[in-house]
Design an enzyme around this catalytic site. Sequence first.
Site, PDB file in Angstrom:
ATOM      1  N   LYS A  22       7.611  59.174   1.127  1.00  0.00           N
ATOM      2  CA  LYS A  22       8.312  59.219   2.428  1.00  0.00           C
ATOM      3  C   LYS A  22       7.579  58.331   3.431  1.00  0.00           C
ATOM      4  O   LYS A  22       8.205  57.534   4.132  1.00  0.00           O
ATOM      5  CB  LYS A  22       8.320  60.652   2.947  1.00  0.00           C
ATOM      6  CG  LYS A  22       8.673  60.793   4.412  1.00  0.00           C
ATOM      7  CD  LYS A  22       8.685  62.217   4.894  1.00  0.00           C
ATOM      8  CE  LYS A  22       7.348  62.710   5.344  1.00  0.00           C
ATOM      9  NZ  LYS A  22       6.929  62.348   6.708  1.00  0.00           N
ATOM     10  N   ARG A  92      10.762  61.515  15.162  1.00  0.00           N
ATOM     11  CA  ARG A  92       9.783  60.945  16.075  1.00  0.00           C
ATOM     12  C   ARG A  92       9.056  59.744  15.464  1.00  0.00           C
ATOM     13  O   ARG A  92       8.611  58.849  16.141  1.00  0.00           O
ATOM     14  CB  ARG A  92       8.781  61.975  16.557  1.00  0.00           C
ATOM     15  CG  ARG A  92       7.968  62.626  15.459  1.00  0.00           C
ATOM     16  CD  ARG A  92       6.787  63.349  16.015  1.00  0.00           C
ATOM     17  NE  ARG A  92       6.023  62.488  16.913  1.00  0.00           N
ATOM     18  CZ  ARG A  92       5.260  61.476  16.502  1.00  0.00           C
ATOM     19  NH1 ARG A  92       5.173  61.171  15.236  1.00  0.00           N
ATOM     20  NH2 ARG A  92       4.599  60.756  17.373  1.00  0.00           N
ATOM     21  N   CYS A 116       5.330  67.338  18.430  1.00  0.00           N
ATOM     22  CA  CYS A 116       6.093  68.016  17.379  1.00  0.00           C
ATOM     23  C   CYS A 116       5.318  69.291  17.049  1.00  0.00           C
ATOM     24  O   CYS A 116       4.386  69.676  17.731  1.00  0.00           O
ATOM     25  CB  CYS A 116       6.218  67.120  16.153  1.00  0.00           C
ATOM     26  SG  CYS A 116       4.662  66.921  15.279  1.00  0.00           S
ATOM     27  N   PRO A 122       0.464  61.540  20.624  1.00  0.00           N
ATOM     28  CA  PRO A 122       0.498  60.450  21.616  1.00  0.00           C
ATOM     29  C   PRO A 122       0.641  59.083  20.948  1.00  0.00           C
ATOM     30  O   PRO A 122       0.433  58.957  19.739  1.00  0.00           O
ATOM     31  CB  PRO A 122      -0.847  60.571  22.319  1.00  0.00           C
ATOM     32  CG  PRO A 122      -1.734  61.225  21.324  1.00  0.00           C
ATOM     33  CD  PRO A 122      -0.870  62.158  20.537  1.00  0.00           C
ATOM     34  N   ASP A 124      -0.726  56.211  22.687  1.00  0.00           N
ATOM     35  CA  ASP A 124      -1.541  55.344  23.548  1.00  0.00           C
ATOM     36  C   ASP A 124      -2.223  54.219  22.766  1.00  0.00           C
ATOM     37  O   ASP A 124      -2.339  53.091  23.243  1.00  0.00           O
ATOM     38  CB  ASP A 124      -2.591  56.180  24.287  1.00  0.00           C
ATOM     39  CG  ASP A 124      -3.452  56.994  23.314  1.00  0.00           C
ATOM     40  OD1 ASP A 124      -2.882  57.777  22.530  1.00  0.00           O
ATOM     41  OD2 ASP A 124      -4.682  56.823  23.317  1.00  0.00           O
ATOM     42  N   ASP A 306      -2.314  65.946   5.378  1.00  0.00           N
ATOM     43  CA  ASP A 306      -1.023  66.383   4.833  1.00  0.00           C
ATOM     44  C   ASP A 306      -1.191  67.309   3.639  1.00  0.00           C
ATOM     45  O   ASP A 306      -0.211  67.916   3.200  1.00  0.00           O
ATOM     46  CB  ASP A 306      -0.167  65.171   4.434  1.00  0.00           C
ATOM     47  CG  ASP A 306       0.263  64.382   5.645  1.00  0.00           C
ATOM     48  OD1 ASP A 306       0.742  63.245   5.473  1.00  0.00           O
ATOM     49  OD2 ASP A 306       0.095  64.884   6.773  1.00  0.00           O
ATOM     50  N   ILE A 328      -7.611  66.201  12.184  1.00  0.00           N
ATOM     51  CA  ILE A 328      -6.661  65.147  12.567  1.00  0.00           C
ATOM     52  C   ILE A 328      -5.657  65.615  13.606  1.00  0.00           C
ATOM     53  O   ILE A 328      -5.457  64.970  14.633  1.00  0.00           O
ATOM     54  CB  ILE A 328      -5.912  64.604  11.316  1.00  0.00           C
ATOM     55  CG1 ILE A 328      -6.905  64.140  10.237  1.00  0.00           C
ATOM     56  CG2 ILE A 328      -4.945  63.487  11.717  1.00  0.00           C
ATOM     57  CD1 ILE A 328      -7.760  62.944  10.635  1.00  0.00           C
TER      58      ILE A 328
HETATM   59  C1  EPZ Z   1       1.238  59.500   9.812  1.00  0.00           C
HETATM   60  O1  EPZ Z   1       1.512  60.032  11.109  1.00  0.00           O
HETATM   61  C2  EPZ Z   1       2.073  60.316   8.840  1.00  0.00           C
HETATM   62  N1  EPZ Z   1       3.499  60.177   9.154  1.00  0.00           N
HETATM   63  C3  EPZ Z   1       1.681  61.797   8.928  1.00  0.00           C
HETATM   64  O2  EPZ Z   1       2.425  62.479   7.918  1.00  0.00           O
HETATM   65  C4  EPZ Z   1       0.200  61.923   8.610  1.00  0.00           C
HETATM   66  O3  EPZ Z   1      -0.188  63.269   8.751  1.00  0.00           O
HETATM   67  C5  EPZ Z   1      -0.606  61.041   9.578  1.00  0.00           C
HETATM   68  O4  EPZ Z   1      -0.146  59.666   9.486  1.00  0.00           O
HETATM   69  C6  EPZ Z   1      -2.101  61.061   9.263  1.00  0.00           C
HETATM   70  O5  EPZ Z   1      -2.308  60.629   7.955  1.00  0.00           O
HETATM   71  C7  EPZ Z   1       4.156  59.072   8.720  1.00  0.00           C
HETATM   72  O6  EPZ Z   1       3.587  58.183   8.113  1.00  0.00           O
HETATM   73  C8  EPZ Z   1       5.628  59.001   9.027  1.00  0.00           C
HETATM   74  P1  EPZ Z   1      -1.745  58.962  13.172  1.00  0.00           P
HETATM   75  P2  EPZ Z   1       0.991  59.225  12.418  1.00  0.00           P
HETATM   76  O7  EPZ Z   1      -1.244  57.984  14.148  1.00  0.00           O
HETATM   77  O8  EPZ Z   1       1.080  57.776  12.194  1.00  0.00           O
HETATM   78  C9  EPZ Z   1      -3.830  60.602  17.119  1.00  0.00           C
HETATM   79  C10 EPZ Z   1       3.718  64.225   7.032  1.00  0.00           C
HETATM   80  O9  EPZ Z   1       3.544  65.455   6.907  1.00  0.00           O
HETATM   81  N2  EPZ Z   1      -3.218  59.442  17.793  1.00  0.00           N
HETATM   82  O10 EPZ Z   1      -2.686  58.506  12.099  1.00  0.00           O
HETATM   83  O11 EPZ Z   1       1.675  59.789  13.611  1.00  0.00           O
HETATM   84  C11 EPZ Z   1      -2.774  61.642  16.746  1.00  0.00           C
HETATM   85  O12 EPZ Z   1      -2.516  62.492  17.844  1.00  0.00           O
HETATM   86  C12 EPZ Z   1       3.337  63.538   8.324  1.00  0.00           C
HETATM   87  O13 EPZ Z   1       4.196  63.483   6.132  1.00  0.00           O
HETATM   88  C13 EPZ Z   1      -3.541  59.194  19.122  1.00  0.00           C
HETATM   89  O14 EPZ Z   1      -4.314  59.920  19.741  1.00  0.00           O
HETATM   90  O15 EPZ Z   1      -0.537  59.693  12.429  1.00  0.00           O
HETATM   91  C14 EPZ Z   1      -3.415  62.369  15.601  1.00  0.00           C
HETATM   92  O16 EPZ Z   1      -4.286  63.346  16.122  1.00  0.00           O
HETATM   93  C15 EPZ Z   1       2.761  64.491   9.346  1.00  0.00           C
HETATM   94  N3  EPZ Z   1      -2.963  58.129  19.742  1.00  0.00           N
HETATM   95  C16 EPZ Z   1      -4.233  61.286  14.893  1.00  0.00           C
HETATM   96  O17 EPZ Z   1      -4.357  60.210  15.850  1.00  0.00           O
HETATM   97  C17 EPZ Z   1      -2.099  57.287  19.086  1.00  0.00           C
HETATM   98  O18 EPZ Z   1      -1.620  56.314  19.706  1.00  0.00           O
HETATM   99  C18 EPZ Z   1      -3.593  60.757  13.634  1.00  0.00           C
HETATM  100  O19 EPZ Z   1      -2.371  60.194  13.984  1.00  0.00           O
HETATM  101  C19 EPZ Z   1      -1.785  57.577  17.737  1.00  0.00           C
HETATM  102  C20 EPZ Z   1      -2.358  58.641  17.108  1.00  0.00           C
END
Ligand code: EPZ
Length: 425
Positions: A22, A92, A116, A122, A124, A306, A328
């Site tokens: 996915k 999202r 969510c 975020p 940022d 995950d 995370i």
């Molecule tokens: C991806 O989400 C995955 N989703 C998530 O899978 C997965 O858990 C996550 O990566 C971590 O591996 C998809 O690929 C569609 P991140 P993403 O940006 O990109 C913080 C599932 O169950 N952050 O790596 O949103 C954020 O809040 C889903 O399949 C900021 O602070 O994850 C989080 O605490 C759930 N600012 C951490 O980083 C930002 O601009 C990781 O987020 C971006 C992120």
Amino acid sequence: MDSLIINGKNRLGGTLCVHGAKNSALPVLAASAAVGGECVIYNCPDLSDVRATIRILNGLGCFASFENGTAVCDSRLLCENEIPDKSMRELRSSFIFMGALLSRTGKASMCAPGGCEIGMRPVDIHLSAFEQMGITVSIENGRITCEAPDGISGAQINLSFPSVGATENIILAAVKAKGFTYIRNAAREPEIEDLADFLNSCGAKISGAGDSTIVIEGVDSLHPCEFYVMPDRIEAASFLACAAVTGSTLTVQNAVPEHLSSVISVFEQSGCIFDCSDKIIRIKAPQRLHKMKTIRTMPYPGFPTDCQAIIMSMACVANGTTIINENIFENRFSHAGELNRMGADITVSGRIAIVNGARNLYGTSVRATDLRGGMALIIAGLAAYGQTRIDSVCYVDRGYEKIERDLAAAGADIRRESNGRVKSG
Ligand code: EPZ
């Protein structure tokens, strides 16, 4: 609303085939909007999130379709660069379209993805990287508009956190930028490599994907390609957990063992024995799982967030106490309360969960609150005495393709009900 009904304690066996990932299919589909031609993407999982992305592509003026695991997207006539609020609320992770649309049209607008069930989510890091690339970012009434009036420029970007989505969005914005873009402290997840492989097949020049420094040399144009999505490592881990809690011997096919190194080593601590070859993982689970050392979720190649919920279900029936540290996301333990309703003994304090392995779990009515938490309840239901009813499986359908069909084929007593009526697989 669909529910899953499980009568637990069946032993599983045979072979389960892993579907396409996915978290690779979604960014690859979004990237097809940047290409300006007809891309064919094989091994796409049939998930509600994939179908939502296809709808978004069509809303942008592409001709996108999905059938029997193959998505076709002709983005030649793309004529929109705005994602409707309804689509963003439904999915999202559509924020990944920001980079693709900027690359294709120089402008993109969508509402902030918002939080969510598992956290604030975020963006940022995405936005500050865009600004370094000469993209103007304006946020008004919750709507984010990004624009590159003078084109996108390559930049030296150091990520404060190896965000998966931010790394993907920057790659997408950089593929046709002027000059070179360097992403340092980039996310190293295999899905990043898959996105880079797709874009390189379309004529992009991306190197280092999968490492913590990625280099993108901007090109003038991209061309369409045919692509095969990588296997879903989280689905593979989920199947392995179903075997682990039922004392089963199971073969998981189309999985990539290297993608699961940190997960397999935790499973081995619990007493599971593995036999891995190219795309096959065979697991032999003990009658009773042993407790595992403290589990800390980390960016890849660390233990994946995950898989946190599914390993918690294993810990519930293991001998001894397992400590889980979720590093995370700030709110990713909502499944703990539902597991406790099945007889588990879990104490949550902030980002720490202490799981005292219960002797047994007992079936009852529970509710999925997010995708991986829902899978954790299915795993617990397989291990529990009696019948478990899991409501709100729409969350599970976002990330697992007809999970009850696969698990029933492996010997689980599981069925889907829609409004109280049994639904065929
Ligand atoms: C991806 O989400 C995955 N989703 C998530 O899978 C997965 O858990 C996550 O990566 C971590 O591996 C998809 O690929 C569609 P991140 P993403 O940006 O990109 C913080 C599932 O169950 N952050 O790596 O949103 C954020 O809040 C889903 O399949 C900021 O602070 O994850 C989080 O605490 C759930 N600012 C951490 O980083 C930002 O601009 C990781 O987020 C971006 C992120």
